[in-house]
Design a protein around this motif. Sequence first.
Motif, PDB file in Angstrom:
ATOM      1  N   ASP A   1       0.807  -1.218   0.000  1.00  8.81           N
ATOM      2  CA  ASP A   1       0.000   0.000   0.000  1.00  8.81           C
ATOM      3  C   ASP A   1       0.846   1.277   0.000  1.00  8.81           C
ATOM      4  N   GLU A   2       2.158   1.156   0.163  1.00 10.76           N
ATOM      5  CA  GLU A   2       3.060   2.315   0.159  1.00 10.76           C
ATOM      6  C   GLU A   2       3.901   2.405  -1.113  1.00 10.76           C
ATOM      7  N   GLN A   3       3.898   1.357  -1.924  1.00  9.77           N
ATOM      8  CA  GLN A   3       4.800   1.295  -3.078  1.00  9.77           C
ATOM      9  C   GLN A   3       4.627   2.467  -4.042  1.00  9.77           C
ATOM     10  N   GLU A   4       3.415   2.750  -4.433  1.00 12.64           N
ATOM     11  CA  GLU A   4       3.183   3.806  -5.419  1.00 12.64           C
ATOM     12  C   GLU A   4       3.650   5.164  -4.907  1.00 12.64           C
ATOM     13  N   ASN A   5       3.278   5.518  -3.670  1.00 11.02           N
ATOM     14  CA  ASN A   5       3.686   6.810  -3.112  1.00 11.02           C
ATOM     15  C   ASN A   5       5.196   6.894  -2.911  1.00 11.02           C
ATOM     16  N   CYS A   6       5.811   5.798  -2.494  1.00 12.30           N
ATOM     17  CA  CYS A   6       7.272   5.790  -2.316  1.00 12.30           C
ATOM     18  C   CYS A   6       7.972   6.014  -3.647  1.00 12.30           C
ATOM     19  N   GLN A   7       7.536   5.300  -4.674  1.00 13.10           N
ATOM     20  CA  GLN A   7       8.150   5.458  -5.987  1.00 13.10           C
ATOM     21  C   GLN A   7       7.970   6.886  -6.512  1.00 13.10           C
ATOM     22  N   LYS A   8       6.773   7.440  -6.341  1.00 13.52           N
ATOM     23  CA  LYS A   8       6.528   8.821  -6.776  1.00 13.52           C
ATOM     24  C   LYS A   8       7.442   9.792  -6.039  1.00 13.52           C
ATOM     25  N   SER A   9       7.589   9.601  -4.730  1.00 15.93           N
ATOM     26  CA  SER A   9       8.431  10.494  -3.931  1.00 15.93           C
ATOM     27  C   SER A   9       9.895  10.404  -4.351  1.00 15.93           C
ATOM     28  N   ILE A  10      10.379   9.188  -4.523  1.00 15.30           N
ATOM     29  CA  ILE A  10      11.776   8.998  -4.930  1.00 15.30           C
ATOM     30  C   ILE A  10      12.034   9.694  -6.265  1.00 15.30           C
ATOM     31  N   TRP A  11      11.200   9.410  -7.267  1.00 13.00           N
ATOM     32  CA  TRP A  11      11.438   9.974  -8.594  1.00 13.00           C
ATOM     33  C   TRP A  11      11.163  11.472  -8.642  1.00 13.00           C
ATOM     34  N   SER A  12      10.257  11.959  -7.815  1.00 11.71           N
ATOM     35  CA  SER A  12      10.012  13.399  -7.744  1.00 11.71           C
ATOM     36  C   SER A  12      11.251  14.120  -7.221  1.00 11.71           C
ATOM     37  N   GLN A  13      11.876  13.554  -6.182  1.00  7.66           N
ATOM     38  CA  GLN A  13      13.088  14.152  -5.641  1.00  7.66           C
ATOM     39  C   GLN A  13      14.221  14.117  -6.666  1.00  7.66           C
ATOM     40  N   ILE A  14      14.394  12.971  -7.325  1.00  9.44           N
ATOM     41  CA  ILE A  14      15.459  12.827  -8.329  1.00  9.44           C
ATOM     42  C   ILE A  14      15.195  13.736  -9.524  1.00  9.44           C
ATOM     43  N   ASN A  15      13.964  13.729 -10.030  1.00  5.98           N
ATOM     44  CA  ASN A  15      13.620  14.573 -11.179  1.00  5.98           C
ATOM     45  C   ASN A  15      13.659  16.055 -10.824  1.00  5.98           C
ATOM     46  N   GLY A  16      13.599  16.365  -9.537  1.00  6.06           N
ATOM     47  CA  GLY A  16      13.702  17.745  -9.082  1.00  6.06           C
ATOM     48  C   GLY A  16      15.142  18.236  -9.014  1.00  6.06           C
ATOM     49  N   GLY A  17      16.071  17.406  -9.452  1.00  7.43           N
ATOM     50  CA  GLY A  17      17.467  17.832  -9.511  1.00  7.43           C
ATOM     51  C   GLY A  17      18.317  17.375  -8.344  1.00  7.43           C
ATOM     52  N   HIS A  18      17.747  16.579  -7.469  1.00  5.51           N
ATOM     53  CA  HIS A  18      18.514  16.105  -6.311  1.00  5.51           C
ATOM     54  C   HIS A  18      19.215  14.791  -6.656  1.00  5.51           C
ATOM     55  N   SER A  19      20.445  14.635  -6.192  1.00  6.99           N
ATOM     56  CA  SER A  19      21.131  13.363  -6.395  1.00  6.99           C
ATOM     57  C   SER A  19      20.853  12.408  -5.239  1.00  6.99           C
ATOM     58  N   ASN A  20      20.318  12.947  -4.134  1.00  5.53           N
ATOM     59  CA  ASN A  20      19.954  12.149  -2.968  1.00  5.53           C
ATOM     60  C   ASN A  20      18.456  12.269  -2.732  1.00  5.53           C
ATOM     61  N   ASP A  21      17.868  11.185  -2.218  1.00  6.29           N
ATOM     62  CA  ASP A  21      16.471  11.267  -1.804  1.00  6.29           C
ATOM     63  C   ASP A  21      16.316  10.525  -0.483  1.00  6.29           C
ATOM     64  N   TYR A  22      15.257  10.865   0.228  1.00  5.87           N
ATOM     65  CA  TYR A  22      14.980  10.311   1.547  1.00  5.87           C
ATOM     66  C   TYR A  22      13.522   9.881   1.585  1.00  5.87           C
ATOM     67  N   ILE A  23      13.285   8.692   2.144  1.00  8.00           N
ATOM     68  CA  ILE A  23      11.916   8.184   2.177  1.00  8.00           C
ATOM     69  C   ILE A  23      11.739   7.302   3.413  1.00  8.00           C
ATOM     70  N   PHE A  24      10.535   7.325   3.949  1.00  6.84           N
ATOM     71  CA  PHE A  24      10.151   6.447   5.049  1.00  6.84           C
ATOM     72  C   PHE A  24       9.199   5.404   4.472  1.00  6.84           C
ATOM     73  N   PHE A  25       9.391   4.146   4.844  1.00 15.13           N
ATOM     74  CA  PHE A  25       8.432   3.118   4.454  1.00 15.13           C
ATOM     75  C   PHE A  25       8.521   1.925   5.392  1.00 15.13           C
ATOM     76  N   HIS A  26       7.608   1.007   5.226  1.00 19.38           N
ATOM     77  CA  HIS A  26       7.631  -0.250   5.969  1.00 19.38           C
ATOM     78  C   HIS A  26       8.257  -1.297   5.060  1.00 19.38           C
ATOM     79  N   MET A  27       9.382  -1.863   5.508  1.00 17.54           N
ATOM     80  CA  MET A  27      10.116  -2.827   4.702  1.00 17.54           C
ATOM     81  C   MET A  27       9.667  -4.243   5.025  1.00 17.54           C
ATOM     82  N   LYS A  28       9.386  -4.998   3.969  1.00 22.03           N
ATOM     83  CA  LYS A  28       8.931  -6.379   4.114  1.00 22.03           C
ATOM     84  C   LYS A  28      10.099  -7.291   4.460  1.00 22.03           C
ATOM     85  N   LYS A  29       9.885  -8.102   5.498  1.00 25.71           N
ATOM     86  CA  LYS A  29      10.864  -9.110   5.873  1.00 25.71           C
ATOM     87  C   LYS A  29      10.494 -10.432   5.213  1.00 25.71           C
ATOM     88  N   ALA A  30      11.439 -11.341   5.175  1.00 23.05           N
ATOM     89  CA  ALA A  30      11.227 -12.639   4.532  1.00 23.05           C
ATOM     90  C   ALA A  30      10.076 -13.422   5.166  1.00 23.05           C
TER      91      ALA A  30
END
Length: 133
Positions: A58-87
């Motif tokens: 449920d977070e994948q789409e927003n995370c991807q949008k945030s990452i690419w928005s930061q990168i496309n905004g001219g930043h070489s670094n991006d920061y994101i919070f999410f819940h990481m799936k464990k095995a």
Amino acid sequence: MKDIIDNMPGAFIVYRADKENDEILLANNELLRLTGCKNMDELLAYTGKSFCNLIRPDEQENCQKSIWSQINGGHSNDYIFFHMKKADGTYISVLDHDRIVDSVHNGRVFYVMIMDLKSLQRHYGDCLELVEK
């Protein structure tokens, strides 16, 4: 070099910086530990080799949008919070610090440091106010 990467004091992962193919190329021992994987083959099997599959669905789409928005905004670094799936199918809250790089050997990739939010709060709670959404 593998010894250096595997013994870094944080979870480290490298994946292709491609919206259609975010293939995981490398993960160190700490990332494997955080995800509950025994080895790289196990990590690749449960994620289908995709970085996005580490992110709660449920977070994948927003995370991807945030990452690419930061990168496309001219930043070489991006920061994101999410819940990481464990095995084992559970999730942990993480902070992700990415850097996009044009690698001579691998093309455009993200180098990523992932930090366990609960560990940061436990060790630095007096210094940091981290708020989980």
